[in-house]
Write a protein that holds these residues in place. Structure first.
Motif, PDB file in Angstrom:
ATOM      1  N   MET A   1       0.739  -1.095  -0.027  1.00  0.00           N
ATOM      2  CA  MET A   1      -0.059  -0.113   0.183  1.00  0.00           C
ATOM      3  C   MET A   1       0.744   1.266   0.013  1.00  0.00           C
ATOM      4  O   MET A   1       1.741   1.258   0.764  1.00  0.00           O
ATOM      5  CB  MET A   1      -0.845  -0.180   1.236  1.00  0.00           C
ATOM      6  N   GLU A  84      -1.743   3.857  15.130  1.00  0.00           N
ATOM      7  CA  GLU A  84      -1.531   2.422  15.278  1.00  0.00           C
ATOM      8  C   GLU A  84       0.083   2.086  14.828  1.00  0.00           C
ATOM      9  O   GLU A  84       0.165   2.443  13.593  1.00  0.00           O
ATOM     10  CB  GLU A  84      -2.747   1.739  14.482  1.00  0.00           C
ATOM     11  N   LYS A  86       2.525  -0.429  13.604  1.00  0.00           N
ATOM     12  CA  LYS A  86       2.746  -1.809  13.059  1.00  0.00           C
ATOM     13  C   LYS A  86       4.353  -2.173  12.508  1.00  0.00           C
ATOM     14  O   LYS A  86       4.760  -1.340  11.986  1.00  0.00           O
ATOM     15  CB  LYS A  86       1.865  -2.106  11.900  1.00  0.00           C
ATOM     16  N   SER A  90       3.802  -4.828   5.295  1.00  0.00           N
ATOM     17  CA  SER A  90       2.721  -3.973   4.728  1.00  0.00           C
ATOM     18  C   SER A  90       1.496  -4.357   5.410  1.00  0.00           C
ATOM     19  O   SER A  90       1.474  -4.959   6.481  1.00  0.00           O
ATOM     20  CB  SER A  90       2.468  -4.662   3.431  1.00  0.00           C
ATOM     21  N   LEU A  91       0.328  -3.478   5.254  1.00  0.00           N
ATOM     22  CA  LEU A  91      -0.869  -3.480   6.001  1.00  0.00           C
ATOM     23  C   LEU A  91      -1.572  -4.824   5.220  1.00  0.00           C
ATOM     24  O   LEU A  91      -1.786  -4.682   4.087  1.00  0.00           O
ATOM     25  CB  LEU A  91      -1.495  -2.110   5.938  1.00  0.00           C
ATOM     26  N   HIS A  92      -2.349  -5.121   6.124  1.00  0.00           N
ATOM     27  CA  HIS A  92      -3.364  -6.547   5.703  1.00  0.00           C
ATOM     28  C   HIS A  92      -4.904  -5.804   6.018  1.00  0.00           C
ATOM     29  O   HIS A  92      -5.087  -4.740   6.693  1.00  0.00           O
ATOM     30  CB  HIS A  92      -3.141  -7.513   6.354  1.00  0.00           C
ATOM     31  N   ALA A  93      -5.796  -6.382   5.324  1.00  0.00           N
ATOM     32  CA  ALA A  93      -7.084  -6.026   5.645  1.00  0.00           C
ATOM     33  C   ALA A  93      -7.436  -5.884   6.999  1.00  0.00           C
ATOM     34  O   ALA A  93      -8.133  -4.998   7.575  1.00  0.00           O
ATOM     35  CB  ALA A  93      -7.989  -6.976   4.634  1.00  0.00           C
ATOM     36  N   ASN A  95      -5.849  -5.216   9.533  1.00  0.00           N
ATOM     37  CA  ASN A  95      -5.087  -3.966  10.251  1.00  0.00           C
ATOM     38  C   ASN A  95      -6.132  -2.543   9.872  1.00  0.00           C
ATOM     39  O   ASN A  95      -6.237  -1.749  10.657  1.00  0.00           O
ATOM     40  CB  ASN A  95      -3.818  -3.754   9.414  1.00  0.00           C
ATOM     41  N   MET A  96      -6.495  -2.650   8.434  1.00  0.00           N
ATOM     42  CA  MET A  96      -7.373  -1.542   8.097  1.00  0.00           C
ATOM     43  C   MET A  96      -8.875  -1.564   8.982  1.00  0.00           C
ATOM     44  O   MET A  96      -9.236  -0.781   9.411  1.00  0.00           O
ATOM     45  CB  MET A  96      -7.441  -1.653   6.704  1.00  0.00           C
ATOM     46  N   GLN A  98      -9.127  -2.614  11.975  1.00  0.00           N
ATOM     47  CA  GLN A  98      -8.744  -2.474  13.382  1.00  0.00           C
ATOM     48  C   GLN A  98      -8.639  -0.768  13.258  1.00  0.00           C
ATOM     49  O   GLN A  98      -9.380  -0.188  14.211  1.00  0.00           O
ATOM     50  CB  GLN A  98      -7.628  -3.060  13.728  1.00  0.00           C
ATOM     51  N   LEU A  99      -8.214  -0.105  12.610  1.00  0.00           N
ATOM     52  CA  LEU A  99      -8.057   1.150  12.527  1.00  0.00           C
ATOM     53  C   LEU A  99      -9.688   1.924  12.139  1.00  0.00           C
ATOM     54  O   LEU A  99      -9.909   2.760  12.993  1.00  0.00           O
ATOM     55  CB  LEU A  99      -7.448   1.706  11.123  1.00  0.00           C
ATOM     56  N   LEU A 100     -10.256   1.201  11.163  1.00  0.00           N
ATOM     57  CA  LEU A 100     -11.418   1.801  11.254  1.00  0.00           C
ATOM     58  C   LEU A 100     -12.528   1.820  12.204  1.00  0.00           C
ATOM     59  O   LEU A 100     -13.468   2.636  12.525  1.00  0.00           O
ATOM     60  CB  LEU A 100     -12.111   1.058   9.772  1.00  0.00           C
TER      61      LEU A 100
END
Length: 112
Positions: A1, A84, A86, A90-93, A95-96, A98-100
């Motif tokens: 990303m 957040e 990490k 790379s970021l995974h779904a 992770n996203m 969790q942030l949302l």
């Protein structure tokens, strides 16, 4: 990303400062540390830059009108930007997601 600038980014200047602090921490520590180490170093770096940082901030989680638990955010800077930490390539779904979740809780107020 890949990070891209957004015209509608909230707290643009603060976000830029946080990103600069994160790069400085990574330059100093390098790869391979645990998230907790990066979190502590980032908190220290942000404080050195004169920013107000709260670590391990608890946000209430509600179901309908019931308080059902808490969500723990790594860092909250100037009471408006959630950071957040990490320690992965790379970021995974997940992770996203969790942030949302934190962003949905932002209007719930600070847990006591």
């Amino acid at each position: 990303m890949t990070a891209t600038p957004c015209a509608d980014l909230l707290y643009r200047g603060l976000s830029y400062d946080i990103q600069g602090a994160a790069f400085e921490v990574y330059r100093e520590l390098g790869p391979g540390m645990l998230e907790k180490v990066y979190e502590s170093a980032l908190s220290a770096e942000l404080n050195m830059r004169g920013l107000n940082v709260n670590a391990q901030v608890r946000f209430p989680v509600r179901y309908k009108q019931c308080l059902i638990g808490e969500y723990l955010a790594y860092l909250v800077v100037e009471r408006c930007v959630v950071v957040e930490v990490k320690a992965q390539a790379s970021l995974h779904a997940a992770n996203m997601a969790q942030l949302l979740t934190i962003l949905r809780c932002r209007d719930c107020g600070w847990a006591t």
